[in-house]
Scaffold this active site. Structure first.
Site, mmCIF file in Angstrom:
data_model
loop_
_atom_site.group_PDB
_atom_site.id
_atom_site.type_symbol
_atom_site.label_atom_id
_atom_site.label_comp_id
_atom_site.label_asym_id
_atom_site.label_seq_id
_atom_site.Cartn_x
_atom_site.Cartn_y
_atom_site.Cartn_z
ATOM 1 N N SER A 184 -20.089 -14.171 -31.960
ATOM 2 C CA SER A 184 -19.821 -14.098 -30.528
ATOM 3 C C SER A 184 -18.435 -13.502 -30.267
ATOM 4 O O SER A 184 -18.179 -12.352 -30.617
ATOM 5 C CB SER A 184 -19.983 -15.485 -29.904
ATOM 6 O OG SER A 184 -20.015 -15.416 -28.506
ATOM 7 N N ASP B 97 -31.121 -13.770 -27.171
ATOM 8 C CA ASP B 97 -29.727 -13.899 -26.776
ATOM 9 C C ASP B 97 -29.435 -12.984 -25.597
ATOM 10 O O ASP B 97 -29.848 -11.817 -25.584
ATOM 11 C CB ASP B 97 -28.832 -13.539 -27.969
ATOM 12 C CG ASP B 97 -27.352 -13.650 -27.654
ATOM 13 O OD1 ASP B 97 -27.004 -14.304 -26.648
ATOM 14 O OD2 ASP B 97 -26.551 -13.087 -28.419
ATOM 15 N N HIS C 45 -28.261 -17.991 -28.540
ATOM 16 C CA HIS C 45 -26.884 -17.616 -28.842
ATOM 17 C C HIS C 45 -26.197 -18.795 -29.535
ATOM 18 O O HIS C 45 -26.392 -19.943 -29.177
ATOM 19 C CB HIS C 45 -26.155 -17.290 -27.533
ATOM 20 C CG HIS C 45 -24.786 -16.734 -27.712
ATOM 21 N ND1 HIS C 45 -24.555 -15.398 -27.944
ATOM 22 C CD2 HIS C 45 -23.569 -17.330 -27.685
ATOM 23 C CE1 HIS C 45 -23.257 -15.196 -28.053
ATOM 24 N NE2 HIS C 45 -22.631 -16.351 -27.907
#
Length: 707
Positions: free
Chosen positions: A428, A627, A657
Site C-alpha cells: 500500500s 482492491d 486491500h
C-alpha cells in the site's frame, strides 16, 4: 461462470420465489411474504436492466488488462462483484422458494436478508452506470480520467450522497473469500463500538475493553451496525481512524501475534542519529556523494527502524549495532537455543516499508508476516518506522525511508548481510515508498536496489475516478472518505504540526491501562446491558459529533430510511429514466485537493515522467482483483512495460486491500503472501521473470448455510 447463465438463474429464482410466496391472503407470513415478493420483483427488475450493461463490459474489458495472461482491471472487478451479489441472491432465493412453507422457516430473517441484497444490487447497478460513463469518456485502454476533472467530481459527488449502509450490515464482505467475512465483521463491529468510547476520558486498553462490552447490539442488529459504520466513515475524523488502527500496536495484541507467528532470534528496534552519509556513485564508485539526514518539517531528526532476523548473524549482536538500540538492554531474542550459533553474513538484504495510508501503524503491526518472510527467505529484514502524516506530511516519510536505505547500504555488515542483492518490499503506502525511494536513488546517482516487491501499491495519490476506485463505495477497509483523508494528510493539506510526532498513538502505558481496566469493564458491562434493553440509545453514539463526524443541525433529523427523498446529486441524465440509487441521509464532505503536491512524481509515481522511471530495477507488483487500488497497479505496470522496464503483475482473487496482514486468516491470504515471497526470492536469486505472471489459483467458493 457465464454471466448469461447467472442472469437466467436469477430470473428463474425470482419467478419461483414469487410463485411460492403468492399464497392466499391469510397465509401465516402475511406482511413478511409481501416484503419478500416486493424485494424479488425489484431484484428481477434490476437483473433485467443489467443484462445489456454487463454484456457491454464483457465485450471490451479485456482491452484494459495488463496482458492476456493477467486478466485484471476495475471493469472486470465490477462485473465480478455483481456476479457475487447475484449468486448470493440466487442461493438465498432457492432456499426461500423450497423452505418457505416449512415449520422452521425464519420468515422475518430471510425477508431482511433479501431486502439488504436488493439494496446492494440497486447500488451496484448505479456503480455500473458510472463505470459506463468512465468507459465512454476515457481513452482506449485507459483506466483513469486524469484530464477530466468533471468526471472525477461527479464520482466524488455521487459517493457523498449514495447509501452505503447495506454493504456494512447483512451484506458485509459478500464479495470476498468466505473465510475472511468473520474478520471483516469483527473489524466493522469493533470500529463502531470503539466509536462510542472515542473521545471519552479513558485509557487506551480501557476504551478497547469498553468497546468490546458495548458491541453486543451491533452483533444482533446488522442494520444498526451498517448505519453506524456509514455514519462514521462518511465524515471521518482522521485521528479516530489513526487511533483505531493503532490498537494493533498494543502490547496485548502484538503479544498474541508473536505467540502465533514464527519465533525469531533477532528483533531489535533501532534509532539512527541524523548525521550525513557518504555513499559511492553508481557510475563511478571512486566518487562519492553526500546524503543529508531528513530535514523536512522540523529539521534534522532521527530515523526509527526494526531489524528482524530468523537466525542470529554476524554483526547483529555487535556493540556497534546495539549502540543504536532504542531499549535498554537491547532486546535480542535468543529463545531457540541457550547459546545460539552466529550464522555468516547473508548475501541478501530485505528493506521493508510498512503500509497504513501514510497515517497509521508501524513495523510492529506488520511484524507477523515479516517474521515469516525472514524464515522463508533466510534473510535479515530492516523495516523502517517512518514518521506519519498529518504531523509529518510529504516529503518527510520519503526522506526518512531514503536515508534508512542509504544507511543500510553503508552499514549492511551490522545487519547481518553483505548486501550483494538488496530488495525493497512494501504494501500500500509502503509500496509507494519502495518505488519513490528507488526513483530518488536514481536521481541521486547512488546504487539502486536489485528489485522491488510491492503489494497493492498506491501509485496515484489523487481522487481521480477509475472503475476499481468505484469500489470505495462498498469497501469496509478503504472507503473513499478514508482514502481521501489519508491522501490529503500525506500531501500536507491537513497538516497539523511542524514538530516531530512522538510515537504513533500506540498503547504503551500498559501498566496504567491495566490499573484502570476494572472500572472500565464495570462501565462497559453497564452499557452492554443497556444496549440490549434499549438498542436505539443515542447517548455517545460513535463518539461525540464534534470528534467523529462534522454533523450539521439538519443532519440530525435525517436519520431515516434511505428511501426518503434523495438530495440533489448532479445530472440526473447519467442514470436511465426511472432509476435512481438509494441516497444516504448523512451526507459526506470530501475535499478534492487541488494542491500541486499530489501530482509530484515522488508522491504519485504513475504521473512521473519517463526519465525518472527509466533505470528502475525489476518491479514485481502483487495486486488484488477486489482492491479499490487495483487500477493503480495495472496502469503503473503498463507504464513500465511500455518503457521496456522489467515489470511483472500478479492479480490474486477474492482478497481485500491489506491482505498481507491477514496471511494467517485463510488459505487464500496465505497463498497470496507466498506469491510475494516468491517474487522476492526471484529478486535475490537473479531470476528474470516473464513480463507478466499468471494469477494465483482461484479457490472454489462454497455458499454458506441457509436460514
Amino acid at each position: 461462470m457465464d454471466f448469461k447463465a447467472v442472469f437466467a438463474a436469477l430470473e428463474t429464482v425470482c419467478e419461483d420465489t414469487i410463485t411460492a410466496l403468492g399464497g392466499p391472503p391469510d397465509s401465516p407470513y402475511g406482511n413478511v411474504a409481501n416484503r419478500l415478493v416486493t424485494s424479488m420483483k425489484e431484484i428481477q427488475e434490476h437483473g433485467r436492466a443489467l443484462v445489456p450493461v454487463i454484456s457491454g463490459f464483457t465485450a471490451v474489458y479485456h482491452h484494459y488488462d495488463f496482458d492476456a495472461q493477467t486478466p485484471g482491471n476495475g471493469y472486470r472487478t465490477l462485473v465480478k462483484v455483481l456476479q457475487s451479489c447475484l449468486l448470493h441472491i440466487i442461493h438465498k432465493g432457492r432456499y426461500i422458494a423450497s423452505s418457505c412453507h416449512g415449520a422452521f422457516f425464519r420468515a422475518d430473517h430471510n425477508a431482511c436478508e433479501m431486502e439488504a441484497y436488493c439494496k446492494a444490487l440497486c447500488q451496484l447497478r448505479a456503480l455500473l452506470y458510472l463505470a459506463q460513463r468512465l468507459l465512454h469518456d476515457n481513452g482506449h485502454g485507459q483506466l483513469y480520467s486524469l484530464q477530466d476533472g468533471n468526471l472525477s467530481q461527479k464520482f466524488v459527488q455521487e459517493y457523498t450522497s449514495m447509501h452505503k449502509a447495506c454493504f456494512y450490515g447483512r451484506c458485509l464482505g459478500f464479495q470476498y473469500s468466505p473465510a475472511l467475512r468473520p474478520f471483516l465483521q469483527t473489524v466493522v463491529i469493533s470500529m463502531v463500538s470503539y466509536g462510542e468510547t472515542y473521545g471519552k476520558q479513558q485509557s487506551g486498553i480501557g476504551m478497547a475493553a469498553l468497546s468490546l462490552l458495548t458491541s453486543g447490539k451491533y452483533v444482533i442488529d446488522p442494520e444498526l451496525r451498517g448505519a453506524e459504520f456509514e455514519r462514521i466513515t462518511q465524515n471521518l475524523d482522521l485521528q479516530f481512524w489513526k487511533s483505531f488502527w493503532n490498537l494493533t500496536e498494543s502490547g496485548l495484541i502484538t503479544g498474541f501475534n508473536r505467540i502465533a507467528s514464527n519465533p525469531v532470534q533477532v528483533n531489535l528496534t533501532l534509532t539512527l542519529p541524523p548525521v550525513p552519509l557518504r555513499l559511492p556513485l553508481a557510475s563511478d564508485p571512486s566518487l562519492f556523494t553526500t546524503v543529508s539526514p531528513p530535514l523536512a518539517q522540523w529539521g534534522p531528526g532521527p530515523v526509527d527502524m526494526r531489524l528482524i532476523s530468523y537466525a542470529l548473524r554476524e554483526g547483529q549482536d555487535s556493540e556497534e549495532l546495539l549502540a543504536f538500540s532504542r531499549t535498554q538492554p537491547p532486546p535480542i531474542s535468543l529463545s531457540l537455543v541457550p547459546w545460539p550459533q552466529r550464522q555468516p553474513l547473508s548475501p541478501w538484504l530485505l528493506i521493508h516499508f510498512h503500509g497504513g495510508g501514510f497515517v497509521a501503524q508501524t513495523s510492529k503491526s506488520h511484524e507477523n508476516y515479516l517474521r515469516s518472510w525472514s524464515k522463508d527467505l533466510g534473510v535479515p529484514i530492516l523495516s523502517v518506522d517512518y514518521s506519519l502524516s498529518p504531523e509529518a506530511p510529504f516529503p518527510r516519510a520519503l526522506e526518512e525511508c531514503f536515508y534508512a536505505y542509504c544507511w543500510a547500504l553503508k552499514n549492511c555488515h551490522l545487519l547481518g548481510s553483505t548486501a550483494e542483492r538488496v530488495c525493497l518490499a512494501g504494501d500500500s503506502a509502503g509500496g509507494n515508498l519502495c518505488i519513490t525511494v528507488s526513483m530518488k536513488a536514481i536521481s541521486c546517482g547512488i546504487r539502486v536496489p536489485d528489485g522491488i516487491m510491492t503489494a497493492y501499491p498506491a501509485t496515484l495519490l489523487t481522487t481521480d475516478a477509475s472503475p476499481s476506485r468505484l469500489l470505495t463505495l462498498i469497501d469496509p477497509l478503504l472507503p473513499l472518505g478514508v482514502l481521501a483523508k489519508c491522501l490529503n494528510a500525506y500531501a500536507g493539506v491537513e497538516s497539523q504540526t511542524v514538530q516531530r510526532a512522538v510515537g504513533t498513538g500506540t498503547l504503551s502505558s500498559l501498566g496504567r491501562d491495566t490499573a484502570l481496566l476494572l472500572s472500565d469493564l464495570t462501565q462497559g458491562a453497564s452499557n452492554w446491558i443497556q444496549s440490549f434493553l434499549d438498542p436505539m440509545r443515542t447517548t455517545g453514539r460513535a463518539g461525540s459529533p464534534s470528534v467523529v463526524e462534522k454533523r450539521s443541525p439538519s443532519n440530525e433529523t435525517q436519520r431515516t430510511s434511505p428511501h426518503t427523498s434523495p438530495p440533489t446529486s448532479g445530472d440526473p441524465t447519467d442514470y436511465p429514466d426511472g432509476f435512481e440509487p438509494l441516497r444516504s441521509n448523512c451526507l459526506a464532505t470530501i475535499h478534492q485537493s487541488s494542491c500541486p503536491i499530489i501530482k509530484n512524481p515522488f508522491v504519485s509515481p504513475l504521473l512521473a515522467p519517463n526519465n525518472l522511471l527509466r533505470g528502475l530495477p525489476p518491479v514485481h507488483i502483487v495486486a488484488s482483483a477486489l482492491d479499490a487500488l487495483l487500477d493503480d497497479s495495472v496502469m503503473f505496470a503498463k507504464k513500465l512495460r511500455d518503457m521496456d522496464q522489467p515489470v511483472s503483475l500478479t492479480v490474486v482473487e477474492d482478497l481485500p486491500h491489506g491482505f498481507l496482514s491477514l496471511s494467517q486468516f485463510s488459505k487464500e491470504t496465505e497463498v497470496a503472501s507466498n506469491i510475494c515471497v516468491q517474487r522476492m526470492r526471484e529478486v535475490f536469486q537473479e531470476q528474470t521473470p516473464p513480463p507478466s505472471l499468471h494469477k494465483c489459483p482461484k479457490f472454489e467458493r462454497k455458499p454458506g448455510p441457509s436460514g
